[in-house]
Design an enzyme around this catalytic site. Structure first.
Site, short mmCIF file in Angstrom:
data_model
loop_
_atom_site.label_atom_id
_atom_site.label_comp_id
_atom_site.label_asym_id
_atom_site.label_seq_id
_atom_site.Cartn_x
_atom_site.Cartn_y
_atom_site.Cartn_z
N SER A 112 0.84 -1.21 0.00
CA SER A 112 0.00 0.00 0.00
C SER A 112 0.87 1.26 0.00
CB SER A 112 -0.89 0.03 1.25
OG SER A 112 -1.87 -0.96 1.19
N ARG A 121 -14.33 -6.18 -10.34
CA ARG A 121 -14.44 -5.51 -9.03
C ARG A 121 -15.14 -4.16 -9.14
NH1 ARG A 121 -8.79 -6.17 -6.03
NH2 ARG A 121 -9.99 -5.25 -4.33
N GLN A 131 -8.89 2.73 -0.41
CA GLN A 131 -8.75 2.99 -1.85
C GLN A 131 -9.68 4.10 -2.28
OE1 GLN A 131 -9.16 -0.78 -3.83
NE2 GLN A 131 -7.30 -1.60 -2.90
N ASP A 151 -7.10 -7.48 5.03
CA ASP A 151 -6.32 -8.32 4.11
C ASP A 151 -5.83 -9.60 4.78
OD1 ASP A 151 -6.75 -6.56 2.09
OD2 ASP A 151 -4.81 -5.57 2.27
N ARG A 183 -13.34 -13.79 -0.95
CA ARG A 183 -12.51 -14.48 0.04
C ARG A 183 -13.31 -15.26 1.07
NH1 ARG A 183 -7.65 -9.96 0.38
NH2 ARG A 183 -6.48 -10.85 -1.36
C1 S3P Z 1 -5.70 -1.00 0.20
C2 S3P Z 1 -6.93 -0.91 0.79
C3 S3P Z 1 -7.78 -2.06 1.08
C4 S3P Z 1 -6.99 -3.35 1.06
C5 S3P Z 1 -6.12 -3.43 -0.15
C6 S3P Z 1 -5.11 -2.29 -0.15
C7 S3P Z 1 -4.94 0.23 -0.09
O1 S3P Z 1 -8.81 -2.15 0.11
O2 S3P Z 1 -7.86 -4.46 1.11
O3 S3P Z 1 -5.43 -4.65 -0.20
O4 S3P Z 1 -3.74 0.15 -0.37
O5 S3P Z 1 -5.56 1.31 -0.04
P1 S3P Z 1 -10.20 -1.33 0.26
O6 S3P Z 1 -9.89 0.11 0.16
O7 S3P Z 1 -11.06 -1.81 -0.88
O8 S3P Z 1 -10.75 -1.72 1.59
#
Ligand code: S3P
Length: 445
Positions: free
Chosen positions: A28, A127, A174, A323, A354
């Site tokens: 991330s 997605r 995200q 995650d 998942r």
């Molecule tokens: C992430 C946010 C999470 C996480 C993903 C990485 C990020 O997703 O599950 O693996 O780097 O911002 P979501 O924002 O969909 O919860």
């Protein structure tokens, strides 16, 4: 233990995990650091970055947008172009398997003065993208996509954006980060809130670079179009990825006789739900050598094997554990007693569904699992204060890197070899997973 890239990964159990390892840089943070250094003034150095395919795709996207990035195994030199310095890409941008890549880049590109098309692999094209497209359109963005913009590919016709006030219905980093990047280019002050705090790496990195974002509880305020840019980072060291460390943390806990230290892992409290949950289950986990890197807390983590008991994980704990669900299911399956996870419907729209995938694969390994719309109930196989054992499997990754690695760790508790089919997806986040696992398995010999 051996591996063919897209063939099966063979897991040979029978050895405790012992010794010290490092894990890849945080995925991330690497995405975000790449983007913010690309927009900085001057040359930055990113050390210990994540070399998984997801981050390499974001790197290639920025290169296609005119940013020079020189890569070696441990370091990226990013020649920043300044806030308004990106240029139209000559090709479609392929984000591969990365939800973070496509969602953050869409927010970034919505406010440019050129046109971009973003796509990804089959999983990415299934997605949900409406969660970013809808608020970006409220900011004035012009975005087209399949199903009215619900699905990628997304065609982003860059335009001048305006600030909005937006309450996100999902706790998603995200979504938050996509909108913060768009807000950088928007006229006025953007206010964003989310129902629960999701990982806050973007906010921390904005602060690290001196960008105008402030937090009040769950509300973020961001001034758009800063009049001066930000200077490059001469040395930004990316912390190790807790989500990669998670496999060895659970592995060392459930394989008896193990004692593992993982160096330099990011322990940002918006990410450490797994540690809290495992400690509640009875795990022996110690954090030492606490320090700070790039505005993020980091520590060495030492794990010794311990018997686990079942636990209840409610909606409050989901964002900081999101995650780690696949590997937590493995821990729950060998623990003594019942584990109940609820409020976790977001897990159905990850790299795979998942909840469904882990329920099916763990059942095939002899676990007692009940799947629900928003979670899972697992009756652990442990008994008499000892962890149970899963059956050897011929498991399937379903194209999901975290499922593949979780099944591999589950296989370490079995009596004979397991095969994990379609293991090439591990490259997404942890290219040297097998090498590190083998290192830990042979250190104790
Ligand atoms: C992430 C946010 C999470 C996480 C993903 C990485 C990020 O997703 O599950 O693996 O780097 O911002 P979501 O924002 O969909 O919860």
């Amino acid at each position: 233990m051996q591996e063919g890239k897209s063939a099966a990964l063979r897991i040979r159990p029978g050895q405790a995990l012992r010794g010290t390892v490092a894990v890849p840089g945080d995925k991330s943070i690497t995405h975000r650091a790449l983007i913010l250094t690309a927009l900085a003034e001057g040359r930055s150095s990113l050390k210990g970055y994540c070399r998984g395919e997801d981050c390499l795709n974001t790197m290639r996207a920025l290169q296609a947008l005119g940013v020079r990035i020189d890569a070696t195994d441990n370091e990226l030199q990013v020649h920043g172009k300044g806030l308004w310095g990106l240029a139209e890409a000559g090709t479609v941008i392929d984000c591969g398997n990365s939800g973070t890549g496509i969602r953050l880049l869409t927010g970034l590109l919505a406010g440019q003065d050129f046109f971009t098309v973003l796509t990804g692999d089959g999983s990415i094209r299934r997605r949900p993208m409406g969660r970013i497209v809808k608020p970006l359109r409220e900011m004035g963005a012009v975005i087209a996509g399949r199903k009215g913009g619900e699905l990628a590919p997304l065609a982003v016709n860059g335009t001048r954006l305006r600030a909005i006030t937006y309450a996100s219905p999902v706790a998603s980093a995200q979504v938050k980060s996509s909108l913060l990047l768009a807000a950088l280019y928007a006229k006025g002050t953007t206010h964003l809130s989310e129902p629960r705090l999701s990982r806050d790496h973007t906010e921390r990195l904005f602060e690290f670079f001196g960008l105008p974002v402030t937090r009040d509880g769950l509300m973020l305020t961001m001034e758009g179009r800063p009049s001066v840019g930000w200077t490059a980072a001469p040395e930004l060291i990316v912390p190790g990825d807790l989500s990669a460390a998670a496999f060895f943390i659970v592995g060392a806990t459930i394989v008896s006789g193990s004692d593992v230290t993982i160096r330099g892992v990011g322990v940002n409290p918006t990410r450490t739900g797994l540690l809290d949950v495992l400690q509640r289950m009875g795990a022996d986990i110690q954090l030492g050598e606490r320090r700070e890197q790039a505005g993020e807390p980091v520590a060495d983590i030492r794990i010794k094997s311990a018997p686990l008991r079942g636990v209840t994980i409610g909606p409050d704990l989901i964002p900081q554990t999101i995650d780690e669900f696949p590997i937590l299911c493995v821990a729950a399956a060998v623990a003594e007693g019942r584990t109940v996870v609820s409020g976790a419907e977001e897990l159905r729209v990850k790299e795979s569904d998942r909840i469904a995938v882990m329920a099916a694969e763990l059942r095939a390994m002899g676990a007692r699992v009940e799947e629900r719309a928003d979670g899972i109930t697992i009756e652990g196989l442990g008994q008499g204060g000892e962890n149970g054992r899963l059956n050897a499997t011929s498991g399937r990754s379903h194209g999901d890197h975290r499922v593949a690695m979780s099944l591999a760790i589950g296989g370490l508790t079995a009596e004979c070899d397991s095969l994990i089919e379609d293991s090439a997806c591990i490259e997404t986040s942890f290219p040297d997973f097998l090498g590190s696992l083998m290192q830990l398995m042979t250190s104790g010999e």
